[in-house]
Design a protein around this motif. Sequence first.
Motif, PDB file in Angstrom:
ATOM      1  N   LEU A  10      -4.355  -1.146  -5.353  1.00 57.33           N
ATOM      2  CA  LEU A  10      -3.702  -2.131  -4.657  1.00 57.33           C
ATOM      3  C   LEU A  10      -4.140  -3.300  -4.810  1.00 57.33           C
ATOM      4  O   LEU A  10      -3.236  -4.475  -4.665  1.00 57.33           O
ATOM      5  CB  LEU A  10      -4.001  -1.954  -3.054  1.00 57.33           C
ATOM      6  N   LEU A  14      -1.168  -6.456  -5.867  1.00 54.67           N
ATOM      7  CA  LEU A  14      -1.130  -7.444  -4.824  1.00 54.67           C
ATOM      8  C   LEU A  14       0.154  -8.602  -4.840  1.00 54.67           C
ATOM      9  O   LEU A  14       1.040  -8.816  -4.405  1.00 54.67           O
ATOM     10  CB  LEU A  14      -2.291  -8.165  -4.253  1.00 54.67           C
ATOM     11  N   LEU A  17       3.239  -6.735  -5.084  1.00 56.56           N
ATOM     12  CA  LEU A  17       3.648  -6.014  -3.964  1.00 56.56           C
ATOM     13  C   LEU A  17       4.383  -7.325  -2.973  1.00 56.56           C
ATOM     14  O   LEU A  17       5.214  -7.200  -2.210  1.00 56.56           O
ATOM     15  CB  LEU A  17       2.749  -5.667  -3.178  1.00 56.56           C
ATOM     16  N   SER A  18       3.496  -8.615  -3.140  1.00 52.37           N
ATOM     17  CA  SER A  18       4.202  -9.484  -2.246  1.00 52.37           C
ATOM     18  C   SER A  18       5.522 -10.293  -2.543  1.00 52.37           C
ATOM     19  O   SER A  18       6.044 -10.772  -1.923  1.00 52.37           O
ATOM     20  CB  SER A  18       2.884 -10.826  -2.439  1.00 52.37           C
ATOM     21  N   PHE A  21       7.764  -6.832  -1.735  1.00 56.52           N
ATOM     22  CA  PHE A  21       8.137  -6.492  -0.204  1.00 56.52           C
ATOM     23  C   PHE A  21       7.704  -7.560   0.612  1.00 56.52           C
ATOM     24  O   PHE A  21       7.308  -8.631   0.385  1.00 56.52           O
ATOM     25  CB  PHE A  21       7.061  -5.265   0.163  1.00 56.52           C
ATOM     26  N   SER A  23       6.166  -9.297   4.153  1.00 61.66           N
ATOM     27  CA  SER A  23       4.758  -9.108   4.386  1.00 61.66           C
ATOM     28  C   SER A  23       4.357  -7.898   5.332  1.00 61.66           C
ATOM     29  O   SER A  23       3.405  -7.092   5.107  1.00 61.66           O
ATOM     30  CB  SER A  23       4.238 -10.258   5.333  1.00 61.66           C
ATOM     31  N   GLU A  25       6.256  -5.068   5.352  1.00 59.04           N
ATOM     32  CA  GLU A  25       6.107  -3.862   4.426  1.00 59.04           C
ATOM     33  C   GLU A  25       4.870  -3.839   3.865  1.00 59.04           C
ATOM     34  O   GLU A  25       4.310  -2.647   3.504  1.00 59.04           O
ATOM     35  CB  GLU A  25       7.536  -3.841   3.661  1.00 59.04           C
ATOM     36  N   TYR A  26       4.456  -4.920   3.168  1.00 61.19           N
ATOM     37  CA  TYR A  26       2.949  -4.668   2.482  1.00 61.19           C
ATOM     38  C   TYR A  26       1.876  -4.282   3.500  1.00 61.19           C
ATOM     39  O   TYR A  26       1.183  -3.283   3.336  1.00 61.19           O
ATOM     40  CB  TYR A  26       2.933  -6.230   2.034  1.00 61.19           C
ATOM     41  N   GLU A  27       1.819  -4.980   4.572  1.00 61.44           N
ATOM     42  CA  GLU A  27       0.847  -4.382   5.633  1.00 61.44           C
ATOM     43  C   GLU A  27       0.902  -3.140   5.962  1.00 61.44           C
ATOM     44  O   GLU A  27      -0.164  -2.217   6.110  1.00 61.44           O
ATOM     45  CB  GLU A  27       0.991  -5.518   7.052  1.00 61.44           C
ATOM     46  N   ARG A  29       2.340  -0.613   4.425  1.00 59.39           N
ATOM     47  CA  ARG A  29       1.706   0.349   3.038  1.00 59.39           C
ATOM     48  C   ARG A  29       0.200   0.064   2.699  1.00 59.39           C
ATOM     49  O   ARG A  29      -0.265   0.986   2.429  1.00 59.39           O
ATOM     50  CB  ARG A  29       2.525  -0.246   1.711  1.00 59.39           C
ATOM     51  N   ALA A  30      -0.287  -1.083   2.959  1.00 58.68           N
ATOM     52  CA  ALA A  30      -1.798  -1.211   3.099  1.00 58.68           C
ATOM     53  C   ALA A  30      -2.273  -0.280   3.879  1.00 58.68           C
ATOM     54  O   ALA A  30      -3.525   0.422   3.694  1.00 58.68           O
ATOM     55  CB  ALA A  30      -2.218  -2.837   3.315  1.00 58.68           C
TER      56      ALA A  30
END
Length: 956
Positions: A10, A14, A17-18, A21, A23, A25-27, A29-30
């Motif tokens: 991940l 990063l 993903l940034s 997606f 923010s 959506e990123y959070e 998935r994280a």
Amino acid sequence: MRPGASFTLLFHLLPFLSTCFSSEEYEFRALLSVRSSINDPLDALSSWSNSTSFCNWHGITCVDHSTSHVSIVRLSGKNLTGSLPSVLFTLPFIHTLDLSSNGFSGGIPPEAFSNLSSSLRHLNLTNNHLSGPLPLRSDGRDKIINSSLEFLDLSNNYLTGEIPDEISNNFPHLKVLDLGGNSLRGRIPSSISKLRTLEFLTLASNELVGRIPPELGEITTLQFIYVGYNNLSGEIPPEIGNLTALNHLDLVYNDLTGAIPGSVGNLRKLRYLFLYQNSLSGPIPPSIYNLTALISLDLSQNDLTGEISEEVIQLENLAILQLFSNRFEGTIPWSIAALPRLQVLQLWSNRLSGEIPADLGSQNNLTVLDLSSNNLTGGVPEHLCYSRRLVKLILFSNFLEGKIPGGLSRCRSLERVRIENNRLSGELPLEFTKLPLVYYLDVSGNGFSGRIDGRSWEMPALQMLSLARNDLAGPLPDSFGSENIKNLDLSENQFSGGIPAGLGRFSELARLKLSKNQLSGPIPEPITECKKLVSLDVSKNHLSGEIPAGLSDLPVLTELDLSENRFSGEIPQDLGKTGSLVFVNLSHNHFHGSLPATGVFLSVNASSIVGNPGLCGETARSGLPPCTAAVEKKPRRFSVTVLMVGLLILLLSVLLFLLIRRRGREHIYLKKVEVNGNGVWEVRVFDEKASKVITADTLLTSIKEGTVAVPDGAGDGMLFAVRNTTDIPRIGWAEMTDMGRFRHRNVVGLAGACRSETRWVLIYEPVDGGRSLSVALGELSWEKRCRVAVSIARALHCLHRRGMLLHGNLTADNNVVLDGDGVARLLINVFPSGCEEGKRECTEEGKDVYSFGVLLVLLLTGRCHVDAEADKHGGVVEWARYCYSECHLDTWIDPVMRGPIAEYQDEMIRAMELAVRCTSVDPTQRPCMKEVVKVLEKSVEKPGSWVSNIKRALAI
């Protein structure tokens, strides 16, 4: 995919993903990646699913209701395991991350710190299993990892390495830094002074060394400093006085030296000053009495001197004053009695004299008072319990006189009372035996008189009662108001009449001592219902009758002393059948018949059964005549005897042949050579291997050259230890040869010896990888120390059986070595004992037992016989005796021992009890080494269910 691999992936994704997606959506998935990559046995993350917004997930708090961004992740105490989920560190809006009190393991990933979110203010990883170094090393530049982090708690993990200098550059705005409870080494970096906003600093319980950096005085925002339980040395820097915002200063359990700096008096906001367990010296600086905000002052267990000033009255907020275990002199300031908030006063083990202030307790709320082990005189003040809150009163080992005051007798808040070894007198007040909360009462070693039977004892909490060594008389009471008594000592008084049958109701009774009274009649049968009884001593009375058969069934009975009474009849044949009995003394009674064939009697010492003319036995050590069998088949016995005699003759012939053959081949010889300037020397080599590399010529050459060393690397590389002595009493070549031929797994044998008219030179067989116990001690766990104790006890027991005694004291430096396999072995200088084999009263054998007791104290506490800290309290033995009886295990167990100490707490207490017995002032009260070996083997090496019962019974 291995645990944590998704986090690493991940991080690499990063940037991608940034851009792909949002923010949110990123959070999302994280967080899902976290759930899939860690172990969650309690299903604490069960709500983390696609069905709900992550703002509603357990442990997640978003910035506000209108914005779905993670602000707080709080997952403390959820039993989560696996690698640290470092992706959480990078969430773009995170403010607080709390993963404390879980089971995360492995190192802190470097990427976790190098990619910290700029919004993170609070990071808590305490109480996990994180290991390895702190990943804060920079690449040579002053790289700022996070300029916003204010709270960093990595305490109570397994972090190693040094505290990086870069910590101040990486986190310049820290307010709280907690690295305590790890295994960090090295020095406290002076660069830590750059953390100019720091308020809370704790580095306690690590392995830090060196001095406290004076630069610490530059962080004027500091309110809390805790760097105790390390190995810091040097003086307390006077720059500490610059920290005028300081509220709490804790430097305990280090090796700080020198005087307490007077600049400490500048810390006017200081409420807690803890400097105990160091090596500080000199008087209390007068400036300390200016710290009017102080609530607790603890300078105990140092080397402080001088007097306690009357200026202590200025500490008007002081609730706790602990100055014990120093060398303070003079009187107790009378102004202490006027401190309005004083609750705890502990001044024990000093050199204080004079009277206890008469008003002490009348103007404050005393709950704990310990003035023991001083030179105090006068009476016990009337108003100590004026507040009705006094819980603990410890005044033993002084010179106090007079009666127990009425105010103390009515103190119904008391729980623990120790006033033994004073000069108190009069009768025990009636109210004093009706205190409902007292569980420990010791008034022994005084001059109390009168009777104690004509009263109602109402002490329902009582567990330990000692009235020993007084002048109390009359019959014993049937009850003491409690059926939970574990330890009852009424010895050395003038009690008469019988032993009350009511004592059999004490189901928790572990120790009963009634010796040296004028008791008569039998031992009542109900005593045998005390199934937790470990020790029964009724010696030196006028008791009669037979031994109750029920004593044989007591499962944990270890010591039984019935000596010097008028008991009669036969000894129960199954006495000792449980295997727990390791000491018995039936001497000077009227017993007859045969000794039992149980373990303790098969090897009983003659001194333990002497004075019973009607006894007989088959063991050689007992000194008794053999018993005559009632029925014999003589013809068969005759044939068996003839056969045995024939076999014996054959065996002796073979042994004689082998001995003659060996003497013809072995290299044991005596050679006398005159050496110029050194007189005439006689040399003998005992070890066949040694004789190949140690010859008389090489030894004598060494002596001629003024040395006593054997050449290193001789022959096949063996290195022989050499000891030079001028004082081995009562020994000649016959005894030295016995020593040379003596071999035992736990004894370093003699390889050879030289003798002149004035001295001996002893050469010991090589010990591969050998190290002295004092050098190796810091690396030994409790289990390994136990094995050392058992090994040395076995060696001493074997020596005593052969009539040999140590010459000099047993020490960890000179007598005990550990070989390459960790086996403890004894280096011996011995001489003939002149004692009857195994005789407990032998003064010389008692010295060996005493030395072993001191060694056992070292193994438990890490303190040696010449320890300066212990010496100022009357020596390590007295210090250990006090700690065993009065202090919690945490205060005396060696802090360098790692591992689950709580798991072995009972064993440690059991071992300390044995050490106290071995170092008894009265040599006749010390156990023999055979008994020591049995106790150690049973309670340490092979603990069975009965040992667990012993431990529980002794946990008073």
